[in-house]
Design a protein around this motif. Structure first.
Motif, PDB file in Angstrom:
ATOM      1  N   GLU A  93       6.816  19.261  -0.074  1.00 25.56           N
ATOM      2  CA  GLU A  93       6.029  18.043  -0.265  1.00 25.56           C
ATOM      3  C   GLU A  93       6.138  17.523  -1.687  1.00 25.56           C
ATOM      4  O   GLU A  93       6.130  16.308  -1.916  1.00 25.56           O
ATOM      5  CB  GLU A  93       4.557  18.321   0.078  1.00 25.56           C
ATOM      6  CG  GLU A  93       4.274  18.525   1.550  1.00 25.56           C
ATOM      7  CD  GLU A  93       2.794  18.685   1.830  1.00 25.56           C
ATOM      8  OE1 GLU A  93       2.014  18.758   0.838  1.00 25.56           O
ATOM      9  OE2 GLU A  93       2.411  18.738   3.007  1.00 25.56           O
ATOM     10  N   TRP A  96       8.740  14.840  -2.257  1.00 26.62           N
ATOM     11  CA  TRP A  96       8.451  13.496  -1.765  1.00 26.62           C
ATOM     12  C   TRP A  96       7.332  12.818  -2.542  1.00 26.62           C
ATOM     13  O   TRP A  96       7.309  11.585  -2.644  1.00 26.62           O
ATOM     14  CB  TRP A  96       8.098  13.565  -0.278  1.00 26.62           C
ATOM     15  CG  TRP A  96       9.188  14.146   0.543  1.00 26.62           C
ATOM     16  CD1 TRP A  96       9.179  15.354   1.190  1.00 26.62           C
ATOM     17  CD2 TRP A  96      10.475  13.581   0.785  1.00 26.62           C
ATOM     18  NE1 TRP A  96      10.377  15.561   1.825  1.00 26.62           N
ATOM     19  CE2 TRP A  96      11.201  14.499   1.601  1.00 26.62           C
ATOM     20  CE3 TRP A  96      11.098  12.399   0.408  1.00 26.62           C
ATOM     21  CZ2 TRP A  96      12.493  14.257   2.033  1.00 26.62           C
ATOM     22  CZ3 TRP A  96      12.400  12.148   0.837  1.00 26.62           C
ATOM     23  CH2 TRP A  96      13.076  13.072   1.639  1.00 26.62           C
ATOM     24  N   GLN A  97       6.406  13.593  -3.093  1.00 27.65           N
ATOM     25  CA  GLN A  97       5.305  12.996  -3.839  1.00 27.65           C
ATOM     26  C   GLN A  97       5.784  12.245  -5.071  1.00 27.65           C
ATOM     27  O   GLN A  97       5.079  11.369  -5.574  1.00 27.65           O
ATOM     28  CB  GLN A  97       4.309  14.092  -4.245  1.00 27.65           C
ATOM     29  CG  GLN A  97       3.468  14.580  -3.069  1.00 27.65           C
ATOM     30  CD  GLN A  97       2.637  15.792  -3.421  1.00 27.65           C
ATOM     31  OE1 GLN A  97       2.955  16.524  -4.350  1.00 27.65           O
ATOM     32  NE2 GLN A  97       1.566  16.013  -2.675  1.00 27.65           N
ATOM     33  N   ARG A  98       6.974  12.545  -5.508  1.00 27.99           N
ATOM     34  CA  ARG A  98       7.522  11.837  -6.671  1.00 27.99           C
ATOM     35  C   ARG A  98       7.930  10.413  -6.319  1.00 27.99           C
ATOM     36  O   ARG A  98       8.183   9.597  -7.210  1.00 27.99           O
ATOM     37  CB  ARG A  98       8.718  12.615  -7.219  1.00 27.99           C
ATOM     38  CG  ARG A  98       8.378  14.031  -7.656  1.00 27.99           C
ATOM     39  CD  ARG A  98       9.617  14.847  -7.897  1.00 27.99           C
ATOM     40  NE  ARG A  98      10.378  14.331  -9.035  1.00 27.99           N
ATOM     41  CZ  ARG A  98      11.607  14.713  -9.343  1.00 27.99           C
ATOM     42  NH1 ARG A  98      12.219  15.606  -8.585  1.00 27.99           N
ATOM     43  NH2 ARG A  98      12.228  14.209 -10.385  1.00 27.99           N
ATOM     44  N   VAL A 100       6.073   8.120  -4.673  1.00 28.26           N
ATOM     45  CA  VAL A 100       4.902   7.369  -4.200  1.00 28.26           C
ATOM     46  C   VAL A 100       5.021   5.876  -4.500  1.00 28.26           C
ATOM     47  O   VAL A 100       4.347   5.055  -3.862  1.00 28.26           O
ATOM     48  CB  VAL A 100       3.604   7.927  -4.830  1.00 28.26           C
ATOM     49  CG1 VAL A 100       3.292   9.299  -4.276  1.00 28.26           C
ATOM     50  CG2 VAL A 100       3.703   7.943  -6.350  1.00 28.26           C
ATOM     51  N   LYS A 101       5.878   5.492  -5.437  1.00 23.74           N
ATOM     52  CA  LYS A 101       6.061   4.070  -5.731  1.00 23.74           C
ATOM     53  C   LYS A 101       7.131   3.432  -4.848  1.00 23.74           C
ATOM     54  O   LYS A 101       7.309   2.205  -4.881  1.00 23.74           O
ATOM     55  CB  LYS A 101       6.441   3.881  -7.200  1.00 23.74           C
ATOM     56  CG  LYS A 101       5.338   4.218  -8.186  1.00 23.74           C
ATOM     57  CD  LYS A 101       5.778   3.903  -9.616  1.00 23.74           C
ATOM     58  CE  LYS A 101       4.681   4.212 -10.612  1.00 23.74           C
ATOM     59  NZ  LYS A 101       5.110   3.906 -12.004  1.00 23.74           N
ATOM     60  N   ARG A 103       9.132   3.023  -0.911  1.00 21.85           N
ATOM     61  CA  ARG A 103       8.769   2.925   0.497  1.00 21.85           C
ATOM     62  C   ARG A 103       9.794   3.684   1.324  1.00 21.85           C
ATOM     63  O   ARG A 103      10.929   3.900   0.892  1.00 21.85           O
ATOM     64  CB  ARG A 103       8.713   1.459   0.943  1.00 21.85           C
ATOM     65  CG  ARG A 103       7.525   0.702   0.366  1.00 21.85           C
ATOM     66  CD  ARG A 103       7.552  -0.750   0.783  1.00 21.85           C
ATOM     67  NE  ARG A 103       8.675  -1.466   0.183  1.00 21.85           N
ATOM     68  CZ  ARG A 103       9.300  -2.489   0.753  1.00 21.85           C
ATOM     69  NH1 ARG A 103       8.957  -2.895   1.960  1.00 21.85           N
ATOM     70  NH2 ARG A 103      10.284  -3.095   0.124  1.00 21.85           N
ATOM     71  N   GLN A 116       3.146  10.339   5.424  1.00 19.73           N
ATOM     72  CA  GLN A 116       1.842   9.679   5.374  1.00 19.73           C
ATOM     73  C   GLN A 116       0.746  10.639   4.918  1.00 19.73           C
ATOM     74  O   GLN A 116      -0.180  10.240   4.205  1.00 19.73           O
ATOM     75  CB  GLN A 116       1.498   9.099   6.742  1.00 19.73           C
ATOM     76  CG  GLN A 116       2.311   7.868   7.123  1.00 19.73           C
ATOM     77  CD  GLN A 116       1.819   7.238   8.403  1.00 19.73           C
ATOM     78  OE1 GLN A 116       1.504   7.933   9.370  1.00 19.73           O
ATOM     79  NE2 GLN A 116       1.735   5.923   8.431  1.00 19.73           N
ATOM     80  N   GLY A 119       0.442  10.703   1.210  1.00 19.21           N
ATOM     81  CA  GLY A 119       0.162   9.451   0.530  1.00 19.21           C
ATOM     82  C   GLY A 119       1.346   8.530   0.318  1.00 19.21           C
ATOM     83  O   GLY A 119       1.220   7.519  -0.376  1.00 19.21           O
ATOM     84  N   CYS A 120       2.502   8.840   0.908  1.00 24.03           N
ATOM     85  CA  CYS A 120       3.655   7.952   0.786  1.00 24.03           C
ATOM     86  C   CYS A 120       3.557   6.814   1.804  1.00 24.03           C
ATOM     87  O   CYS A 120       2.945   6.961   2.865  1.00 24.03           O
ATOM     88  CB  CYS A 120       4.956   8.727   1.002  1.00 24.03           C
ATOM     89  SG  CYS A 120       5.333   9.913  -0.304  1.00 24.03           S
ATOM     90  N   SER A 122       5.188   4.899   4.559  1.00 29.10           N
ATOM     91  CA  SER A 122       6.281   5.106   5.501  1.00 29.10           C
ATOM     92  C   SER A 122       6.107   4.201   6.715  1.00 29.10           C
ATOM     93  O   SER A 122       4.989   3.976   7.187  1.00 29.10           O
ATOM     94  CB  SER A 122       6.331   6.577   5.955  1.00 29.10           C
ATOM     95  OG  SER A 122       7.313   6.770   6.952  1.00 29.10           O
TER      96      SER A 122
END
Length: 381
Positions: A93, A96-98, A100-101, A103, A116, A119-120, A122
């Motif tokens: 995870e 992917w958290q990197r 967040v800006k 899509r 999702q 907090g991404c 998608s």
């Protein structure tokens, strides 16, 4: 709009992404660049320099999230990540958290939901190729046949596993296309024919039409890999009315309903009881029809959904209302019901006994399971 598509070099030959770049061209000029994730550590340096220097309105990273990762310090605008489940399933995870800006366009429901949760942003899509004209298919139960392209011989989905499944399903003939994705994995043709299954093999085809004929003729089509990005080969098989047999893993289990439009097994279980269904001519014909119908309905839904895809890429502010119920939940219910039928009375599963039980009482239990699944679809709960 000036768009850059960054793809995987392997797909430059297969063109499995062509449907996507064709859609992007409706939005503007598209520049296609390709990365080689399996190459040397410096092989993408020129690509990185060009993306850093040239201005694009949108950059779409198709299965090239590692390239996008290298560009994160530049905070480039308009970046959209299009991951494929087979190559990202084991990434943590934190990776992917990197983003967040950025899509995401997700062609796997499982990965879409995972993104999702952290907090991404998608957007989920399910692609179906053009199914073409429905082929005529005769169901002959006394000589069932199958096709398997062994792409990853050293994985859980290999010839030994498929041959064991042929015995479970009563398949008497199997064609093995023994061409792995990577030459280093080549284990060659079988040393001897297995007992009980007539085996034919091929190493390559000069023309796509030859492959289509050999792969598309058998009733059963064994999915070639444990995980898929989209799984084009299996979708093409469904369009031909073939019964796809494959792992209950994304993305195949997001397309196939076990026991209805195909058969799903647990890769960790060498003798998955859920495969031991009573497969008479009526049921095989129904599964073949259901697979074709799924391919047709899926194609119609995809064509309607292209407008939403264009809107998301353009970021035009349109809000889209969608019903996106989980098909994997219904599949899990069906697989569990079929496993219980095969295990009835804590006895070893036996195909002959299972058929008798199916006639006398199993059908009623199956109807109850289908009713439960139908209620789930109606309520979305």
């Amino acid at each position: 709009m000036k768009i850059c598509f960054v793809g995987h070099v392997f797909h430059q030959k297969t063109q499995s992404h062509a449907f996507f770049t064709d859609i992007l061209r409706r939005l503007g000029d598209v520049t296609e660049l390709y990365s080689d994730p399996d190459g040397s550590p410096t092989c993408d340096d020129a690509l990185i320099r060009r993306l850093a220097a040239e201005r694009f309105d949108r950059i779409l990273f198709w299965q090239t999230e590692r390239v996008a990762e290298r560009l994160l310090p530049l905070d480039l605008p308009g970046c959209i990540i299009v991951p494929m489940y087979d190559s990202v399933a084991r990434l943590p995870e934190l990776f992917w958290q990197r983003f967040v800006k950025s899509r995401f366009l997700s062609f796997s429901r499982a990965h879409h939901e995972a993104l999702q949760r952290i907090g991404c942003v998608s957007h989920h899509f399910q692609y179906f190729p053009d199914p073409g004209v429905a082929p005529a298919r005769a169901i002959v139960t006394d000589r069932l046949d199958g096709f398997f392209w062994e792409r990853v011989p050293r994985s859980a989905v290999n010839r030994e596993r498929v041959l064991a499944q042929c015995c479970l399903l009563g398949i008497s003939r199997l064609h093995l296309h023994a061409v792995p994705d990577f030459a280093d994995d080549d284990v060659g043709p079988p040393a001897a024919d297995p007992e009980g299954v007539a085996l034919s093999t091929s190493r390559w085809f000069d023309r796509r039409e030859e492959y289509d004929h050999v792969a598309g003729t058998p009733l059963f089509f064994f999915a070639p890999r444990e995980l898929e990005g989209i799984g084009m080969a299996s979708l093409e098989a469904m369009a031909r009315g073939q019964i796809v047999v494959g792992p209950s893993r994304p993305t195949l289990n997001e397309y196939v309903a076990h026991g209805t439009s195909g058969l799903l097994y647990e890769p960790a279980d060498r003798a998955d009881l859920a495969l031991r269904l009573p497969l008479d001519r009526t049921r095989l014909a129904a599964m073949s029809i259901a697979a074709r119908r799924k391919a047709e309905e899926g194609r119609r839904s995809w064509l309607k959904d292209i407008r939403r895809l264009i809107s998301v890429v353009a970021d035009d502010g349109t809000r889209w209302s969608r019903h996106d119920y989980s098909g994997t939940f219904v599949t899990d219910i069906q697989r569990a019901a079929h496993a219980r039928m095969a295990r009835a009375g804590d006895r070893p599963a036996d195909p002959v006994t299972d058929r008798r039980e199916h006639r006398d009482g199993g059908a009623e239990r199956s109807q109850r399971a289908s009713a439960d699944a139908g209620e789930y679809r109606r309520t979305g709960s």
